[in-house]
Design a protein around this motif. Structure first.
Motif, PDB file in Angstrom:
ATOM      1  N   PHE A   1     -11.424  24.589  11.176  1.00 41.65           N
ATOM      2  CA  PHE A   1     -10.790  23.306  11.550  1.00 41.65           C
ATOM      3  C   PHE A   1      -9.794  22.887  10.467  1.00 41.65           C
ATOM      4  O   PHE A   1     -10.024  21.918   9.731  1.00 41.65           O
ATOM      5  N   PRO A   2      -8.670  23.620  10.374  1.00 43.85           N
ATOM      6  CA  PRO A   2      -7.753  23.363   9.256  1.00 43.85           C
ATOM      7  C   PRO A   2      -7.145  21.963   9.256  1.00 43.85           C
ATOM      8  O   PRO A   2      -6.716  21.479   8.208  1.00 43.85           O
ATOM      9  N   ASP A   3      -7.103  21.314  10.416  1.00 42.92           N
ATOM     10  CA  ASP A   3      -6.518  19.964  10.451  1.00 42.92           C
ATOM     11  C   ASP A   3      -7.570  18.858  10.300  1.00 42.92           C
ATOM     12  O   ASP A   3      -7.222  17.677  10.286  1.00 42.92           O
ATOM     13  N   LEU A   4      -8.828  19.252  10.241  1.00 46.17           N
ATOM     14  CA  LEU A   4      -9.896  18.251  10.071  1.00 46.17           C
ATOM     15  C   LEU A   4      -9.935  17.809   8.613  1.00 46.17           C
ATOM     16  O   LEU A   4     -10.021  18.638   7.703  1.00 46.17           O
ATOM     17  N   LYS A   5      -9.870  16.505   8.396  1.00 41.48           N
ATOM     18  CA  LYS A   5     -10.005  16.019   7.018  1.00 41.48           C
ATOM     19  C   LYS A   5     -11.468  16.153   6.597  1.00 41.48           C
ATOM     20  O   LYS A   5     -12.363  15.672   7.298  1.00 41.48           O
ATOM     21  N   ILE A   6     -11.660  16.790   5.465  1.00 43.70           N
ATOM     22  CA  ILE A   6     -13.012  17.031   4.952  1.00 43.70           C
ATOM     23  C   ILE A   6     -13.074  16.506   3.520  1.00 43.70           C
ATOM     24  O   ILE A   6     -12.144  16.727   2.744  1.00 43.70           O
TER      25      ILE A   6
ATOM     26  N   THR B   1     -20.236  18.359  -8.488  1.00 45.01           N
ATOM     27  CA  THR B   1     -20.860  18.371  -9.818  1.00 45.01           C
ATOM     28  C   THR B   1     -20.576  19.655 -10.596  1.00 45.01           C
ATOM     29  O   THR B   1     -21.065  19.790 -11.722  1.00 45.01           O
ATOM     30  N   THR B   2     -19.866  20.593  -9.997  1.00 44.34           N
ATOM     31  CA  THR B   2     -19.733  21.903 -10.654  1.00 44.34           C
ATOM     32  C   THR B   2     -18.269  22.355 -10.758  1.00 44.34           C
ATOM     33  O   THR B   2     -17.428  21.973  -9.954  1.00 44.34           O
ATOM     34  N   ARG B   3     -18.026  23.214 -11.739  1.00 46.38           N
ATOM     35  CA  ARG B   3     -16.696  23.824 -11.870  1.00 46.38           C
ATOM     36  C   ARG B   3     -16.352  24.606 -10.598  1.00 46.38           C
ATOM     37  O   ARG B   3     -15.232  24.547 -10.097  1.00 46.38           O
ATOM     38  N   LYS B   4     -17.344  25.316 -10.067  1.00 51.09           N
ATOM     39  CA  LYS B   4     -17.096  26.108  -8.846  1.00 51.09           C
ATOM     40  C   LYS B   4     -16.641  25.218  -7.693  1.00 51.09           C
ATOM     41  O   LYS B   4     -15.772  25.589  -6.908  1.00 51.09           O
ATOM     42  N   ALA B   5     -17.238  24.028  -7.564  1.00 46.51           N
ATOM     43  CA  ALA B   5     -16.867  23.130  -6.462  1.00 46.51           C
ATOM     44  C   ALA B   5     -15.435  22.627  -6.657  1.00 46.51           C
ATOM     45  O   ALA B   5     -14.656  22.560  -5.705  1.00 46.51           O
ATOM     46  N   VAL B   6     -15.085  22.289  -7.891  1.00 45.37           N
ATOM     47  CA  VAL B   6     -13.720  21.822  -8.169  1.00 45.37           C
ATOM     48  C   VAL B   6     -12.721  22.911  -7.795  1.00 45.37           C
ATOM     49  O   VAL B   6     -11.716  22.675  -7.128  1.00 45.37           O
ATOM     50  N   GLU B   7     -13.030  24.146  -8.218  1.00 50.58           N
ATOM     51  CA  GLU B   7     -12.121  25.254  -7.900  1.00 50.58           C
ATOM     52  C   GLU B   7     -12.025  25.469  -6.396  1.00 50.58           C
ATOM     53  O   GLU B   7     -10.950  25.723  -5.850  1.00 50.58           O
ATOM     54  N   ALA B   8     -13.147  25.356  -5.705  1.00 51.20           N
ATOM     55  CA  ALA B   8     -13.160  25.574  -4.247  1.00 51.20           C
ATOM     56  C   ALA B   8     -12.273  24.541  -3.553  1.00 51.20           C
ATOM     57  O   ALA B   8     -11.471  24.889  -2.676  1.00 51.20           O
ATOM     58  N   VAL B   9     -12.401  23.282  -3.932  1.00 50.91           N
ATOM     59  CA  VAL B   9     -11.591  22.241  -3.288  1.00 50.91           C
ATOM     60  C   VAL B   9     -10.112  22.491  -3.571  1.00 50.91           C
ATOM     61  O   VAL B   9      -9.267  22.384  -2.681  1.00 50.91           O
ATOM     62  N   LYS B  10      -9.803  22.874  -4.801  1.00 48.38           N
ATOM     63  CA  LYS B  10      -8.391  23.152  -5.135  1.00 48.38           C
ATOM     64  C   LYS B  10      -7.833  24.284  -4.272  1.00 48.38           C
ATOM     65  O   LYS B  10      -6.681  24.244  -3.857  1.00 48.38           O
ATOM     66  N   GLN B  11      -8.685  25.284  -4.023  1.00 47.36           N
ATOM     67  CA  GLN B  11      -8.227  26.435  -3.211  1.00 47.36           C
ATOM     68  C   GLN B  11      -7.954  26.061  -1.765  1.00 47.36           C
ATOM     69  O   GLN B  11      -7.215  26.732  -1.068  1.00 47.36           O
ATOM     70  N   CYS B  12      -8.609  25.014  -1.276  1.00 44.09           N
ATOM     71  CA  CYS B  12      -8.437  24.615   0.125  1.00 44.09           C
ATOM     72  C   CYS B  12      -7.095  23.905   0.307  1.00 44.09           C
ATOM     73  O   CYS B  12      -6.427  23.543  -0.657  1.00 44.09           O
ATOM     74  N   GLY B  13      -6.741  23.694   1.577  1.00 46.97           N
ATOM     75  CA  GLY B  13      -5.481  23.027   1.875  1.00 46.97           C
ATOM     76  C   GLY B  13      -5.560  21.525   1.676  1.00 46.97           C
ATOM     77  O   GLY B  13      -6.597  20.989   1.250  1.00 46.97           O
ATOM     78  N   ASP B  14      -4.457  20.852   2.023  1.00 48.75           N
ATOM     79  CA  ASP B  14      -4.336  19.419   1.763  1.00 48.75           C
ATOM     80  C   ASP B  14      -5.303  18.554   2.550  1.00 48.75           C
ATOM     81  O   ASP B  14      -5.443  17.362   2.274  1.00 48.75           O
ATOM     82  N   THR B  15      -5.945  19.129   3.557  1.00 48.19           N
ATOM     83  CA  THR B  15      -6.890  18.319   4.339  1.00 48.19           C
ATOM     84  C   THR B  15      -8.251  18.217   3.666  1.00 48.19           C
ATOM     85  O   THR B  15      -9.136  17.524   4.175  1.00 48.19           O
ATOM     86  N   VAL B  16      -8.434  18.905   2.544  1.00 47.86           N
ATOM     87  CA  VAL B  16      -9.749  18.846   1.877  1.00 47.86           C
ATOM     88  C   VAL B  16      -9.661  18.046   0.571  1.00 47.86           C
ATOM     89  O   VAL B  16      -8.879  18.380  -0.319  1.00 47.86           O
ATOM     90  N   GLY B  17     -10.457  16.987   0.500  1.00 53.26           N
ATOM     91  CA  GLY B  17     -10.533  16.165  -0.703  1.00 53.26           C
ATOM     92  C   GLY B  17     -11.922  16.239  -1.315  1.00 53.26           C
ATOM     93  O   GLY B  17     -12.809  16.946  -0.813  1.00 53.26           O
TER      94      GLY B  17
END
Ligand code: DOR
Ligand code: ZN
Length: 392
Positions: free
Chosen positions: A166-171, A177-193
């Motif tokens: 669902f690339p257009d779904l805002k998530i 709480t983790t470095r891995k989570a920060v990196e994962a969100v950065k890797q996602c597109g603009d719809t993921v905050g």
């Protein structure tokens, strides 16, 4: 010369628990006291909020308690939810749906067990521009090697999969709480905050192990994880913003056996036959949640200054989240800007000293040992904040 005053445009807290009944009466006015103009309120009530009507009624009750605050509602993702209800909720101004994996935290017994079941709901949410708020942990499972310290990391495959589907779904990945989570969100597109709590900018494992007041879900992790959270705030990354996860619990539930039943193993209040489990002890041990609403923006300013990010305060507590959710127009922001001033050093008991405890006025006279007493101990109780709100 260091800065003495800061103006912050209409702070917004995109993840807060305001409860029901007496607790709600106590904590709802604290949102404005903590400097926040807009509060995005979580639905894990008893019973959870699963319909547009329930959400509207709940928001009306909060507005009656704190008319100066704009409250925005969410629904609890569960099998009770249908695409039609999503359409009704969107129409009623409900902005998002919160997903709790079953059993990971407070009132998550009705939470979800897999995500694909909910794809029709996500489809409807995408269509109506609603936001999916993810509690990003998988349940602990010792056989599978999963515990509270890696539960967030193990969740991230679900984030990627839902985002791909669902690339257009805002998530929003909540309370990372983790470095891995920060990196994962950065890797996602603009719809993921991603929301970051102030307490996770401060705490590490050592601060909650054996210290119930600092225990929350997800638990605070390692120093390197905390550094990653701080770095992404310093960087001013636009998809990372404040969601306090301020979660009040009565003191009796933070220290269940000590406060309500005397020392564990005593027969003082036990009517059962298990001496080690006095009746009524909360079976999961101490309740998860850190309470920050009443001190929120001064706390954020104090913490950000501590790691050199004071210049990012407005982005963190207001602008980034508002832009992500679309509450950044002049109308939304015209009320609620605040000024913070550096708290003067010196006498204790100033406005910048965090209160030791908050007690609902009806319970002030009740003995502290009464478990029903609505009293909440805030984060940093008794400590001094570096900043305070200028009140006119
Ligand atoms: O620590 C937490 N407390 N984490 C959550 O996800 C829920 C919250 C609560 O509702 O108490
Ligand atoms: Zn929460």
């Amino acid at each position: 010369m260091s800065v003495q005053e800061i103006n912050v445009p209409a702070p917004a807290d995109f993840h807060v628990h305001l409860r029901q009944g007496k607790m709600s009466e106590l904590v709802s006015p604290h949102v404005a006291e903590g400097g926040v103009a807009l509060a995005y309120v979580m639905p894990n009530l008893v019973p959870p909020i699963t319909s547009a009507q329930q959400a509207s009624d709940y928001l009306a009750s909060l507005s009656a308690l704190a008319p100066q605050t704009k409250f925005v509602g969410t629904l609890y993702l569960s099998p009770a939810l249908t695409p039609d209800e999503i359409a009704r909720a969107a129409e009623a101004g409900v902005r998002g749906v919160k997903s709790y994996p079953r059993g990971v935290t407070t009132n998550s017994e009705g939470g979800i067990e897999d995500y694909e079941t909910y794809y029709p709901i996500f489809e409807a949410m995408q269509k109506h521009n609603m936001v999916l708020n993810l509690h990003g942990e998988v349940p602990s499972n010792a056989d599978a090697g999963i515990c509270v310290l890696n539960a967030e990391e193990k969740f991230l495959t679900h984030l990627f999969k839902i985002h791909r589907q669902f690339p257009d779904l805002k998530i929003v990945l909540e309370h990372a709480t983790t470095r891995k989570a920060v990196e994962a969100v950065k890797q996602c597109g603009d719809t993921v905050g991603c929301t970051i709590t102030p307490h996770h900018l401060e705490l590490i494992v050592d601060d909650w192990a054996g210290k119930p007041l600092n225990f929350c879900k997800p638990v605070a992790k390692y120093p390197d994880d905390r550094q990653a959270l701080r770095d992404v705030i310093c960087e001013g990354h636009p998809r990372f913003f404040l969601g306090s996860d301020s979660a009040p619990h009565p003191l009796a539930n933070k220290y269940p056996s000590a406060v309500t039943h005397g020392a564990p193993g005593t027969k003082a209040s036990s009517s059962g036959d298990d001496d080690l489990e006095p009746t009524g002890v909360v079976s999961c041990g101490c309740a998860a949640g850190v309470y920050t609403s009443s001190i929120l923006v001064p706390l954020c300013a104090t913490l950000l200054e501590g790691f050199g990010a004071l210049d990012q305060l407005a982005n963190y507590v207001s602008l980034n989240g508002r832009k992500f959710y679309g509450y950044d127009n002049a109308d939304d922001m015209k009320n609620g800007s605040i000024t913070l001033r550096r708290a003067s050093k010196g006498a204790t008991g100033s406005a910048a000293t965090v209160p030791a405890v908050y007690v609902h006025p009806e319970y002030v006279e009740v003995a502290d040992s009464d478990a029903s007493k609505v009293q909440v101990v805030p984060f940093w109780a008794g400590k001094r904040l570096g900043w305070e709100i200028v009140r006119s």
